[in-house]
Design a protein around this motif. Structure first.
Motif, PDB file in Angstrom:
ATOM      1  N   GLY A   1       0.799  -1.219   0.000  1.00  0.00           N
ATOM      2  CA  GLY A   1       0.000   0.000   0.000  1.00  0.00           C
ATOM      3  C   GLY A   1       0.834   1.272   0.000  1.00  0.00           C
ATOM      4  O   GLY A   1       2.041   1.268   0.284  1.00  0.00           O
ATOM      5  N   ASP A   2       0.166   2.376  -0.299  1.00  0.00           N
ATOM      6  CA  ASP A   2       0.849   3.665  -0.428  1.00  0.00           C
ATOM      7  C   ASP A   2       1.424   4.153   0.901  1.00  0.00           C
ATOM      8  O   ASP A   2       2.510   4.739   0.937  1.00  0.00           O
ATOM      9  N   ALA A   3       0.688   3.946   1.977  1.00  0.00           N
ATOM     10  CA  ALA A   3       1.131   4.480   3.273  1.00  0.00           C
ATOM     11  C   ALA A   3       2.459   3.865   3.696  1.00  0.00           C
ATOM     12  O   ALA A   3       3.358   4.570   4.186  1.00  0.00           O
ATOM     13  N   ARG A   4       2.616   2.559   3.504  1.00  0.00           N
ATOM     14  CA  ARG A   4       3.873   1.918   3.901  1.00  0.00           C
ATOM     15  C   ARG A   4       4.996   2.236   2.924  1.00  0.00           C
ATOM     16  O   ARG A   4       6.165   2.306   3.315  1.00  0.00           O
ATOM     17  N   LEU A   5       4.662   2.418   1.656  1.00  0.00           N
ATOM     18  CA  LEU A   5       5.703   2.770   0.692  1.00  0.00           C
ATOM     19  C   LEU A   5       6.316   4.133   1.003  1.00  0.00           C
ATOM     20  O   LEU A   5       7.458   4.408   0.625  1.00  0.00           O
ATOM     21  N   ALA A   6       5.558   4.989   1.684  1.00  0.00           N
ATOM     22  CA  ALA A   6       6.106   6.295   2.067  1.00  0.00           C
ATOM     23  C   ALA A   6       7.278   6.155   3.026  1.00  0.00           C
ATOM     24  O   ALA A   6       8.064   7.099   3.188  1.00  0.00           O
ATOM     25  N   GLU A   7       7.414   4.990   3.670  1.00  0.00           N
ATOM     26  CA  GLU A   7       8.557   4.763   4.555  1.00  0.00           C
ATOM     27  C   GLU A   7       9.874   4.821   3.788  1.00  0.00           C
ATOM     28  O   GLU A   7      10.911   5.177   4.352  1.00  0.00           O
ATOM     29  N   MET A   8       9.852   4.480   2.512  1.00  0.00           N
ATOM     30  CA  MET A   8      11.078   4.542   1.718  1.00  0.00           C
ATOM     31  C   MET A   8      11.552   5.983   1.568  1.00  0.00           C
ATOM     32  O   MET A   8      12.744   6.278   1.713  1.00  0.00           O
ATOM     33  N   LEU A   9      10.629   6.887   1.290  1.00  0.00           N
ATOM     34  CA  LEU A   9      10.995   8.299   1.199  1.00  0.00           C
ATOM     35  C   LEU A   9      11.395   8.844   2.562  1.00  0.00           C
ATOM     36  O   LEU A   9      12.349   9.631   2.677  1.00  0.00           O
ATOM     37  N   ALA A  10      10.684   8.415   3.611  1.00  0.00           N
ATOM     38  CA  ALA A  10      11.010   8.889   4.960  1.00  0.00           C
ATOM     39  C   ALA A  10      12.419   8.458   5.366  1.00  0.00           C
ATOM     40  O   ALA A  10      13.170   9.240   5.966  1.00  0.00           O
ATOM     41  N   GLU A  11      12.799   7.235   5.039  1.00  0.00           N
ATOM     42  CA  GLU A  11      14.145   6.765   5.383  1.00  0.00           C
ATOM     43  C   GLU A  11      15.207   7.512   4.579  1.00  0.00           C
ATOM     44  O   GLU A  11      16.297   7.798   5.088  1.00  0.00           O
ATOM     45  N   THR A  12      14.909   7.848   3.339  1.00  0.00           N
ATOM     46  CA  THR A  12      15.855   8.629   2.538  1.00  0.00           C
ATOM     47  C   THR A  12      16.115   9.988   3.183  1.00  0.00           C
ATOM     48  O   THR A  12      17.265  10.448   3.271  1.00  0.00           O
ATOM     49  N   ILE A  13      15.044  10.623   3.645  1.00  0.00           N
ATOM     50  CA  ILE A  13      15.195  11.936   4.285  1.00  0.00           C
ATOM     51  C   ILE A  13      15.933  11.800   5.617  1.00  0.00           C
ATOM     52  O   ILE A  13      16.841  12.591   5.925  1.00  0.00           O
TER      53      ILE A  13
END
Length: 296
Positions: free
Chosen positions: A83-95
């Protein structure tokens, strides 16, 4: 990079006692990082992964692999599952990684720039004759899969009609072009009625296709929210005022970047074609969710 963060974030999507053993989270996350970093597709990133030992090490492998452990379609299925909500963790970890490595000061996350753009879909330029002919082909194929014997498929005559319509449009003989389009609409309408008469029970997939076909033959040139693709029905015709591309066919996407450094801190797909100002609140909320820092 904190790979254990992804194990915790995606743990609910995995089961230890159902089905075949799952592929590692690091492999799937790493392939997606590589895909977007090098602008690859699901197929090409898997093909390049096999011949690149650096990519394999990034995904957690210590020995050279000569066969990729997944099929490209597994990436699509994995995205749908998490899902989209968990995929946002990839961007969060990059930041977070950029902040930990001191490439991105935390104070820069308090001021962001928000803008919208169009994510174009992989569709051909939509024309009435092209869409109507595709509807004829898809309806005939769907009827064959459902075991429905049609009185006539109209695939052959529809193909020649679409060719004639394109030639008339090129010659600027628009009256004749419209005549061919009306004939194609008639073919689509006959197929819809024939399928509905002979189908004892319509499957969900066929029902959706019939609904799209009916929507296609009923739409008028000045209608809003027109259908531009049968396999991507959410596509919108969006004009962003670009000199080199007057219209774009896709979906509107809101992107937030830091005021300094242009670090992307949030992206959000916006349904339809709303006014840009109406997307601001949702994008800022996504920024605060991903970064954990309130926007000033």
């Amino acid at each position: 990079m904190d790979w254990s963060r992804f194990d915790a974030a995606f743990a609910e999507c995995y089961s230890s006692d159902m089905g075949a053993p799952a592929k590692s989270v690091r492999l799937m996350v790493g392939l997606h990082y590589l895909k977007y970093a090098f602008n690859e597709t699901d197929e090409s990133v898997v093909a390049r992964w096999v011949e690149n030992p650096y990519w394999q090490y990034f995904c957690g492998y210590t020995h050279m692999q000569h066969v990729c452990p997944i099929h490209p379609t597994c990436m699509t299925k994995w995205r749908h599952r998490v899902g989209d909500a968990r995929l946002a963790e990839m961007l969060a970890e990059t930041i977070d990684l950029a902040v930990r490595q001191k490439h991105l000061p935390e104070k820069d996350l308090q001021r962001v720039i928000v803008d919208t753009t169009v994510q174009e879909k992989n569709i051909t330029h939509p024309t009435d004759s092209k869409l109507l002919f595709r509807a004829i082909v898809k309806l005939a194929q769907a009827a064959r899969r459902e075991g429905i014997t049609l009185r006539q498929t109209y695939v052959r005559v529809g193909k020649f009609g679409a060719i004639r319509a394109a030639r008339y449009a090129h010659a600027k003989q628009f009256g004749r072009m419209q005549r061919e389009n009306r004939r194609l609409k008639t073919y689509v309408g006959r197929l819809i009625r024939d399928i509905r008469r002979k189908a004892a029970g319509v499957s969900d997939k066929l029902a959706k296709l019939l609904e799209l076909a009916e929507r296609l033959i009923c739409q008028q040139p000045q209608d809003k929210n027109k259908l531009y693709s049968l396999h991507e029905p959410d596509v919108r015709c969006i004009a962003k005022g670009k000199a080199h591309k007057r219209y774009e066919f896709g979906q509107k996407v809101s992107v937030a970047t830091t005021n300094r450094g242009n670090w992307i801190v949030a992206t959000m797909m916006v349904p339809g074609n709303p006014y840009d100002g109406h997307t601001l609140a949702g994008t800022l909320a996504a920024v605060e969710t991903i970064t954990g820092i309130a926007v000033a």
